[in-house]
Scaffold this motif. Structure first.
Motif, PDB file in Angstrom:
ATOM      1  N   ARG A  95       0.624  -1.050   0.139  1.00 35.31           N
ATOM      2  CA  ARG A  95       0.072  -0.158   0.233  1.00 35.31           C
ATOM      3  C   ARG A  95       0.839   1.245  -0.059  1.00 35.31           C
ATOM      4  N   LEU A  96       1.459   1.163   1.022  1.00 36.68           N
ATOM      5  CA  LEU A  96       3.104   2.466   0.632  1.00 36.68           C
ATOM      6  C   LEU A  96       3.274   2.582  -0.314  1.00 36.68           C
ATOM      7  N   VAL A  97       3.575   1.565  -1.404  1.00 41.93           N
ATOM      8  CA  VAL A  97       4.573   1.891  -2.478  1.00 41.93           C
ATOM      9  C   VAL A  97       3.746   2.101  -3.125  1.00 41.93           C
ATOM     10  N   ARG A  98       2.604   1.930  -3.509  1.00 42.11           N
ATOM     11  CA  ARG A  98       1.358   1.920  -4.695  1.00 42.11           C
ATOM     12  C   ARG A  98       1.344   3.891  -4.070  1.00 42.11           C
ATOM     13  N   LYS A  99       1.376   4.121  -3.057  1.00 38.78           N
ATOM     14  CA  LYS A  99       1.191   5.698  -2.852  1.00 38.78           C
ATOM     15  C   LYS A  99       2.486   6.460  -2.509  1.00 38.78           C
ATOM     16  N   ARG A 100       3.100   6.144  -2.447  1.00 44.09           N
ATOM     17  CA  ARG A 100       4.110   6.762  -2.950  1.00 44.09           C
ATOM     18  C   ARG A 100       4.862   6.670  -4.201  1.00 44.09           C
ATOM     19  N   ALA A 101       4.357   5.582  -5.126  1.00 43.26           N
ATOM     20  CA  ALA A 101       4.266   5.639  -6.810  1.00 43.26           C
ATOM     21  C   ALA A 101       3.265   6.752  -7.232  1.00 43.26           C
ATOM     22  N   ARG A 102       2.170   7.020  -6.846  1.00 46.65           N
ATOM     23  CA  ARG A 102       1.603   7.966  -7.374  1.00 46.65           C
ATOM     24  C   ARG A 102       2.121   9.682  -7.047  1.00 46.65           C
ATOM     25  N   SER A 103       2.558   9.246  -6.400  1.00 45.36           N
ATOM     26  CA  SER A 103       3.099  11.104  -5.666  1.00 45.36           C
ATOM     27  C   SER A 103       3.882  10.646  -6.799  1.00 45.36           C
ATOM     28  N   TYR A 104       5.402   9.488  -6.704  1.00 46.87           N
ATOM     29  CA  TYR A 104       6.276   9.715  -7.992  1.00 46.87           C
ATOM     30  C   TYR A 104       5.768  10.530  -9.103  1.00 46.87           C
ATOM     31  N   LEU A 105       4.853   8.754  -9.503  1.00 50.44           N
ATOM     32  CA  LEU A 105       4.352   9.676 -11.062  1.00 50.44           C
ATOM     33  C   LEU A 105       4.204  11.586 -10.883  1.00 50.44           C
ATOM     34  N   HIS A 106       3.240  12.178  -9.946  1.00 48.58           N
ATOM     35  CA  HIS A 106       2.645  13.676 -10.412  1.00 48.58           C
ATOM     36  C   HIS A 106       4.380  14.342 -10.356  1.00 48.58           C
ATOM     37  N   GLU A 107       4.655  13.641  -9.383  1.00 48.76           N
ATOM     38  CA  GLU A 107       6.461  14.518  -9.234  1.00 48.76           C
ATOM     39  C   GLU A 107       7.121  14.454 -10.803  1.00 48.76           C
ATOM     40  N   MET A 108       7.194  13.594 -10.974  1.00 51.58           N
ATOM     41  CA  MET A 108       7.377  13.541 -12.302  1.00 51.58           C
ATOM     42  C   MET A 108       6.762  14.119 -13.333  1.00 51.58           C
ATOM     43  N   VAL A 109       5.838  14.052 -13.993  1.00 54.27           N
ATOM     44  CA  VAL A 109       5.259  15.231 -14.214  1.00 54.27           C
ATOM     45  C   VAL A 109       5.492  16.160 -14.327  1.00 54.27           C
ATOM     46  N   ASP A 110       5.510  16.954 -13.412  1.00 48.57           N
ATOM     47  CA  ASP A 110       5.791  18.273 -13.548  1.00 48.57           C
ATOM     48  C   ASP A 110       7.179  18.446 -13.482  1.00 48.57           C
ATOM     49  N   ARG A 111       8.054  17.924 -13.146  1.00 50.65           N
ATOM     50  CA  ARG A 111       9.665  18.175 -13.090  1.00 50.65           C
ATOM     51  C   ARG A 111       9.694  17.826 -14.625  1.00 50.65           C
ATOM     52  N   GLN A 112       9.658  16.700 -15.517  1.00 56.49           N
ATOM     53  CA  GLN A 112       9.859  16.671 -16.798  1.00 56.49           C
ATOM     54  C   GLN A 112       9.400  17.908 -17.446  1.00 56.49           C
ATOM     55  N   GLY A 113       7.759  18.494 -17.051  1.00 57.15           N
ATOM     56  CA  GLY A 113       7.428  19.336 -17.621  1.00 57.15           C
ATOM     57  C   GLY A 113       8.013  21.445 -17.796  1.00 57.15           C
ATOM     58  N   GLY A 114       8.441  20.774 -16.431  1.00 58.62           N
ATOM     59  CA  GLY A 114       8.978  22.265 -15.759  1.00 58.62           C
ATOM     60  C   GLY A 114      10.520  22.364 -17.250  1.00 58.62           C
ATOM     61  N   ARG A 115      11.236  20.889 -16.689  1.00 55.46           N
ATOM     62  CA  ARG A 115      12.902  20.847 -17.710  1.00 55.46           C
ATOM     63  C   ARG A 115      12.369  21.438 -19.296  1.00 55.46           C
ATOM     64  N   ILE A 116      10.840  20.869 -19.558  1.00 53.69           N
ATOM     65  CA  ILE A 116      10.759  21.179 -21.176  1.00 53.69           C
ATOM     66  C   ILE A 116      10.346  22.769 -21.069  1.00 53.69           C
ATOM     67  N   ARG A 117       9.535  23.032 -20.056  1.00 53.77           N
ATOM     68  CA  ARG A 117       8.906  24.536 -20.353  1.00 53.77           C
ATOM     69  C   ARG A 117      10.678  25.100 -20.865  1.00 53.77           C
ATOM     70  N   TYR A 118      11.423  24.630 -19.663  1.00 54.59           N
ATOM     71  CA  TYR A 118      12.787  26.124 -19.115  1.00 54.59           C
ATOM     72  C   TYR A 118      13.626  25.804 -20.951  1.00 54.59           C
ATOM     73  N   ASP A 119      13.357  24.611 -21.307  1.00 53.08           N
ATOM     74  CA  ASP A 119      14.094  24.269 -22.338  1.00 53.08           C
ATOM     75  C   ASP A 119      13.920  25.337 -23.938  1.00 53.08           C
ATOM     76  N   PHE A 120      12.490  25.533 -23.215  1.00 53.91           N
ATOM     77  CA  PHE A 120      11.597  25.780 -24.697  1.00 53.91           C
ATOM     78  C   PHE A 120      12.149  27.211 -24.848  1.00 53.91           C
ATOM     79  N   SER A 121      11.792  28.170 -23.285  1.00 56.06           N
ATOM     80  CA  SER A 121      11.721  29.348 -23.203  1.00 56.06           C
ATOM     81  C   SER A 121      13.069  29.981 -23.122  1.00 56.06           C
ATOM     82  N   GLU A 122      14.023  28.867 -23.200  1.00 52.47           N
ATOM     83  CA  GLU A 122      16.074  29.507 -23.480  1.00 52.47           C
ATOM     84  C   GLU A 122      15.766  29.542 -24.904  1.00 52.47           C
ATOM     85  N   ARG A 123      15.766  28.621 -25.870  1.00 52.18           N
ATOM     86  CA  ARG A 123      15.456  28.557 -26.966  1.00 52.18           C
ATOM     87  C   ARG A 123      14.814  29.524 -27.665  1.00 52.18           C
ATOM     88  N   LEU A 124      13.862  30.002 -27.108  1.00 49.93           N
ATOM     89  CA  LEU A 124      13.132  31.563 -27.452  1.00 49.93           C
ATOM     90  C   LEU A 124      13.944  32.021 -26.874  1.00 49.93           C
TER      91      LEU A 124
END
Length: 329
Positions: free
Chosen positions: A224-253
């Motif tokens: 149960r703990l693994v599943r809970k933390r996996a969900r948290s990890y999923l949202h964190e990774m979605v946000d983190r990678q989105g932030g990196r891509i946004r930064y990269d796009f912004s810098e290139r622009l």
């Protein structure tokens, strides 16, 4: 066959039209500068001084217009980031997180028989693989959309600045009563790809609790703990990678915008400098004596003749490419 035709013929037409138009513009502008210097050689000094005062006022107007261009371009660029990049990225992140969370739960249900450690590793790897693949696909699509939108902004300002440059040359052509012909030239701008991904660069989320007490717990509780933390990890990774891509796009622009702004606005500076130099150079030679003035005028006339010949050679090329159908966008 369609692709080969586009690359070898239609794309070549676009490039040829742009280069030929740019060359024709420069020829016309240089011809005007030559004629302005010739006029400065022969005009009465009082008349020339009066026209130099008109030029000084016009120069102040153009520099103010240049500052306005910079402000407007920066505003359009910020709007592009907000309306295109931020809104589209936020929507993608929400959809991706919701879609992958459902699949994560299904995978966890299918993996009930695994140990807590193996369950953790399976869910972690699922998140890493799926988030990376989803962002890679979205990045390629967004790159195309964003580059096209950026080019649209640039093309609007190319038109504005080119019109301002043409108006500046026409103004002085009328002021000194010399001919001037303008030509259109399309500008092509692209962003260069330079993306990157980081998933295991620091011990976070699932990677950190692998070393904790979780694996010592009974399978049901640990699962149960693994599943809970996996969900948290999923949202964190979605946000983190989105932030990196946004930064990269912004810098290139930002980099693309800086290059574009520098190149484009230099057209106004070059036009002002060329006109001012031509008039000032003609004025400075007035004390050189009749023979030297005649020699300089003949030299300028010869250069003008060469440029006129070049312009005549360009005309059929410009007419041919203008008559060719433009490739679909």
């Amino acid at each position: 066959q369609h692709l080969e035709r586009f690359l070898m013929e239609e794309k070549g037409e676009v490039l040829l039209r742009s280069v030929a138009g740019s060359l024709a513009r420069r020829v016309s502008q240089t011809l005007l500068e030559i004629e302005l210097e010739r006029k400065a050689l022969e005009s009465p000094l009082s008349e020339l001084e009066a026209k130099l005062e008109v030029f000084a006022r016009k120069k102040r107007e153009v520099l103010e217009e240049k500052r306005n261009f910079e402000i407007l371009f920066e505003g359009d660029l910020q709007q592009l980031v907000k309306a295109r990049l931020d809104e589209e990225l936020d929507g993608f992140k929400q959809q991706l997180a919701a879609r992958l969370e459902d699949r994560l739960e299904s995978l966890a249900d299918e993996s009930r028989g695994l140990s807590t450690r193996k369950l953790h590793r399976r869910l972690e790897q699922f998140v890493i693989d799926e988030v990376r693949a989803a962002y890679e696909e979205w990045r390629l699509e967004e790159e195309t959309r964003l580059a096209r939108a950026f080019e649209e902004v640039c093309n609007r300002f190319i038109d504005r600045v080119d019109r301002a440059v043409d108006e500046l040359f026409r103004f002085h052509a009328e002021l000194f009563d010399v001919p001037f012909e303008s030509f259109d030239a399309a500008g092509l701008w692209r962003l260069e790809p330079s993306f990157y991904y980081k998933f295991r660069d620091e011990p976070v989320s699932l990677e950190i609790f692998e070393k904790s007490f979780t694996f010592a717990l009974p399978r049901a509780l640990g699962g149960r703990l693994v599943r809970k933390r996996a969900r948290s990890y999923l949202h964190e990774m979605v946000d983190r990678q989105g932030g990196r891509i946004r930064y990269d796009f912004s810098e290139r622009l930002k980099e693309g915008a800086a290059d574009f702004r520098r190149e484009l606005l230099s057209r106004l500076d070059d036009a002002l400098d060329g006109i001012e130099k031509a008039i000032s150079q003609g004025k400075s030679m007035r004390d050189s004596g009749a023979a030297e003035l005649e020699r300089r005028d003949a030299e300028l006339a010869g250069a003008a003749g060469d440029l006129e010949a070049a312009r005549k050679r360009l005309r059929p090329l410009l007419e041919e490419t203008a008559a060719s159908p433009s490739p679909a966008g």
